[in-house]
Design an enzyme around this catalytic site. Structure first.
Site, PDB file in Angstrom:
ATOM      1  N   VAL A  64      22.398   6.000  67.404  1.00  0.00           N
ATOM      2  CA  VAL A  64      21.586   6.863  66.536  1.00  0.00           C
ATOM      3  C   VAL A  64      21.969   8.338  66.602  1.00  0.00           C
ATOM      4  CG1 VAL A  64      19.612   5.283  66.500  1.00  0.00           C
ATOM      5  CG2 VAL A  64      19.696   7.119  68.219  1.00  0.00           C
ATOM      6  N   TYR A 154      14.376  17.236  78.578  1.00  0.00           N
ATOM      7  CA  TYR A 154      13.590  16.072  78.142  1.00  0.00           C
ATOM      8  C   TYR A 154      12.250  16.539  77.583  1.00  0.00           C
ATOM      9  CZ  TYR A 154      11.294  11.492  78.282  1.00  0.00           C
ATOM     10  OH  TYR A 154      10.623  10.342  77.944  1.00  0.00           O
ATOM     11  N   ALA A 155      11.532  17.359  78.362  1.00  0.00           N
ATOM     12  CA  ALA A 155      10.206  17.806  77.942  1.00  0.00           C
ATOM     13  C   ALA A 155      10.296  18.618  76.653  1.00  0.00           C
ATOM     14  CB  ALA A 155       9.567  18.620  79.063  1.00  0.00           C
ATOM     15  N   ALA A 156      11.287  19.493  76.571  1.00  0.00           N
ATOM     16  CA  ALA A 156      11.427  20.310  75.357  1.00  0.00           C
ATOM     17  C   ALA A 156      11.739  19.429  74.151  1.00  0.00           C
ATOM     18  CB  ALA A 156      12.519  21.359  75.560  1.00  0.00           C
ATOM     19  N   SER A 157      12.545  18.387  74.371  1.00  0.00           N
ATOM     20  CA  SER A 157      12.880  17.499  73.246  1.00  0.00           C
ATOM     21  C   SER A 157      11.647  16.717  72.798  1.00  0.00           C
ATOM     22  CB  SER A 157      14.030  16.549  73.614  1.00  0.00           C
ATOM     23  OG  SER A 157      13.605  15.528  74.513  1.00  0.00           O
ATOM     24  N   LYS A 158      10.788  16.328  73.732  1.00  0.00           N
ATOM     25  CA  LYS A 158       9.589  15.570  73.358  1.00  0.00           C
ATOM     26  C   LYS A 158       8.564  16.485  72.680  1.00  0.00           C
ATOM     27  CE  LYS A 158      10.827  11.448  74.663  1.00  0.00           C
ATOM     28  NZ  LYS A 158      11.044  10.384  73.664  1.00  0.00           N
TER      29      LYS A 158
HETATM   30  P1  NDP Z   1      14.704   2.197  77.996  1.00  0.00           P
HETATM   31  O1  NDP Z   1      15.806   2.918  78.690  1.00  0.00           O
HETATM   32  O2  NDP Z   1      14.230   0.907  78.559  1.00  0.00           O
HETATM   33  O3  NDP Z   1      15.065   2.017  76.460  1.00  0.00           O
HETATM   34  C1  NDP Z   1      15.716   3.035  75.742  1.00  0.00           C
HETATM   35  C2  NDP Z   1      16.227   2.471  74.436  1.00  0.00           C
HETATM   36  O4  NDP Z   1      16.883   3.499  73.704  1.00  0.00           O
HETATM   37  C3  NDP Z   1      17.210   1.339  74.614  1.00  0.00           C
HETATM   38  O5  NDP Z   1      16.909   0.314  73.711  1.00  0.00           O
HETATM   39  C4  NDP Z   1      18.547   1.971  74.276  1.00  0.00           C
HETATM   40  O6  NDP Z   1      19.400   0.999  73.708  1.00  0.00           O
HETATM   41  C5  NDP Z   1      18.105   2.985  73.206  1.00  0.00           C
HETATM   42  N1  NDP Z   1      19.101   4.041  73.032  1.00  0.00           N
HETATM   43  C6  NDP Z   1      19.445   5.008  73.929  1.00  0.00           C
HETATM   44  N2  NDP Z   1      20.433   5.759  73.411  1.00  0.00           N
HETATM   45  C7  NDP Z   1      20.699   5.276  72.163  1.00  0.00           C
HETATM   46  C8  NDP Z   1      21.616   5.635  71.146  1.00  0.00           C
HETATM   47  N3  NDP Z   1      22.459   6.660  71.287  1.00  0.00           N
HETATM   48  N4  NDP Z   1      21.626   4.905  70.017  1.00  0.00           N
HETATM   49  C9  NDP Z   1      20.787   3.869  69.846  1.00  0.00           C
HETATM   50  N5  NDP Z   1      19.885   3.489  70.776  1.00  0.00           N
HETATM   51  C10 NDP Z   1      19.847   4.182  71.930  1.00  0.00           C
HETATM   52  O7  NDP Z   1      13.505   3.250  77.974  1.00  0.00           O
HETATM   53  P2  NDP Z   1      12.022   3.226  77.369  1.00  0.00           P
HETATM   54  O8  NDP Z   1      11.703   1.977  76.700  1.00  0.00           O
HETATM   55  O9  NDP Z   1      11.161   3.752  78.422  1.00  0.00           O
HETATM   56  O10 NDP Z   1      12.187   4.383  76.294  1.00  0.00           O
HETATM   57  C11 NDP Z   1      11.695   4.280  74.963  1.00  0.00           C
HETATM   58  C12 NDP Z   1      11.087   5.609  74.561  1.00  0.00           C
HETATM   59  O11 NDP Z   1       9.913   5.815  75.349  1.00  0.00           O
HETATM   60  C13 NDP Z   1      11.997   6.809  74.834  1.00  0.00           C
HETATM   61  O12 NDP Z   1      11.939   7.673  73.727  1.00  0.00           O
HETATM   62  C14 NDP Z   1      11.363   7.458  76.051  1.00  0.00           C
HETATM   63  O13 NDP Z   1      11.605   8.828  76.089  1.00  0.00           O
HETATM   64  C15 NDP Z   1       9.894   7.139  75.811  1.00  0.00           C
HETATM   65  N6  NDP Z   1       9.048   7.245  76.984  1.00  0.00           N
HETATM   66  C16 NDP Z   1       9.260   6.445  78.076  1.00  0.00           C
HETATM   67  C17 NDP Z   1       8.472   6.588  79.204  1.00  0.00           C
HETATM   68  C18 NDP Z   1       8.698   5.787  80.451  1.00  0.00           C
HETATM   69  O14 NDP Z   1       8.119   6.132  81.501  1.00  0.00           O
HETATM   70  N7  NDP Z   1       9.478   4.724  80.398  1.00  0.00           N
HETATM   71  C19 NDP Z   1       7.371   7.561  79.254  1.00  0.00           C
HETATM   72  C20 NDP Z   1       7.211   8.322  78.043  1.00  0.00           C
HETATM   73  C21 NDP Z   1       8.032   8.154  76.960  1.00  0.00           C
HETATM   74  P3  NDP Z   1      20.980   0.814  73.965  1.00  0.00           P
HETATM   75  O15 NDP Z   1      21.278   1.288  75.344  1.00  0.00           O
HETATM   76  O16 NDP Z   1      21.166  -0.651  73.733  1.00  0.00           O
HETATM   77  O17 NDP Z   1      21.618   1.640  72.892  1.00  0.00           O
END
Ligand code: NDP
Length: 256
Positions: A64, A154-158
């Site tokens: 993405v 990270y925080a700034a991006s969120k």
């Molecule tokens: P995971 O690491 O388990 O999942 C992250 C997902 O993002 C994967 O499916 C990965 O897929 C995808 N991804 C990362 N980079 C890319 C890329 N360049 N292109 C396409 N897909 C990408 O983490 P989470 O499920 O925790 O994260 C999901 C969201 O939740 C994030 O935005 C995170 O910031 C947010 N979040 C998570 C928290 C936590 O404590 N876990 C707390 C608060 C928010 P792949 O590697 O297959 O590309």
């Protein structure tokens, strides 16, 4: 018949964690899901699980951070199912760093995935969202709402993702398109380990998180998926522009 049955959801980050749980939840409610991420094997596994329960899923491999891939993702989803009702931006990465240690490369990497990709996905999906009076759910974080030292980019991006959510919600409200965010506290996924924490540090972090979250525990991806689904459903028809906390009370805490 469920009110979401037959609709189309495009979900990024569907190969793991919160995005995966959201994909499984939407599919279990009869929604056709386009699964977007880079890891083909993991995406196929999610698709198999969905199809095994008579759900409909389509794997769309994409990074993405690349505009052309985002454009293709939208084209493929629309070609497969004729439109898009819901866009869930769950793809994200996490990294540590302070004002002294964060490199421009770290900053750009996190902003590119956590903010730029959701911005461009919303923009490209917009004609279809308007056509179906659809909606967007962005996966933000408690760190978008509250400051924590040591995770600056990270925080700034969120925080930027939250303000993208609020601004676009106002811009699209008159066209019937809702835009919301969920703001989880610590959830057990691959996020922190992918961001460089080893197993030992992660175990200690989860243990400490019992004390930093007032409800005394961390969250599970399925709990966040339920909220994402609710916000995307007609039950939330009068909700737009919110950053909805799901964090065991963490965003209400203050040092004392
Ligand atoms: P995971 O690491 O388990 O999942 C992250 C997902 O993002 C994967 O499916 C990965 O897929 C995808 N991804 C990362 N980079 C890319 C890329 N360049 N292109 C396409 N897909 C990408 O983490 P989470 O499920 O925790 O994260 C999901 C969201 O939740 C994030 O935005 C995170 O910031 C947010 N979040 C998570 C928290 C936590 O404590 N876990 C707390 C608060 C928010 P792949 O590697 O297959 O590309």
């Amino acid at each position: 018949m469920d009110e979401m049955e037959g609709r189309v959801a495009l979900i990024t980050g569907a190969s793991s964690g919160i995005g995966r749980a959201a994909a499984l939840k939407f599919a279990s409610e009869g929604v056709r899901v386009a699964l977007v991420a880079r890891n083909e094997a993991r995406l196929q596994e999610v698709a198999r699980e969905i199809r095994g329960k008579d759900g409909e899923a389509r794997v769309i491999l994409a990074d993405v951070t690349r505009e052309a891939e985002i454009e293709r993702v939208v084209r493929e989803a629309v070609a497969a199912w004729g439109g898009i009702d819901v866009l869930v931006n769950a793809a994200g990465i996490f990294g540590t760093g302070t004002i002294e240690t964060t490199t421009l490369q770290d900053w750009d990497a996190q902003f590119n995935i956590n903010v730029r990709a959701p911005f461009y996905l919303i923009q490209r999906a917009l004609p279809y969202l308007i056509e179906r009076k659809g909606n967007v759910v962005n996966v933000s974080s408690v760190t978008g709402l509250r400051a924590f030292p040591g995770i600056l980019p990270y925080a700034a991006s969120k925080a930027a993702l939250d303000q993208l959510t609020h601004s676009v919600a106002l811009e699209l409200a008159s066209q019937g398109v809702r835009v919301n965010a969920v703001n989880p506290g610590v959830v057990v996924t691959q996020l922190h380990r992918a961001g460089g924490m080893n197993e030992e540090a992660y175990a200690a972090f989860l243990e400490h998180s019992k004390t930093s979250h007032p409800l005394g525990r961390v969250g599970q991806p399925e709990e966040v998926a339920e909220l994402i689904y609710f916000l995307a459903s007609p039950k939330a028809a009068w909700i737009t522009g919110v950053s909805y906390s799901i964090d065991g009370g963490r965003s209400q805490t203050c040092l004392r």
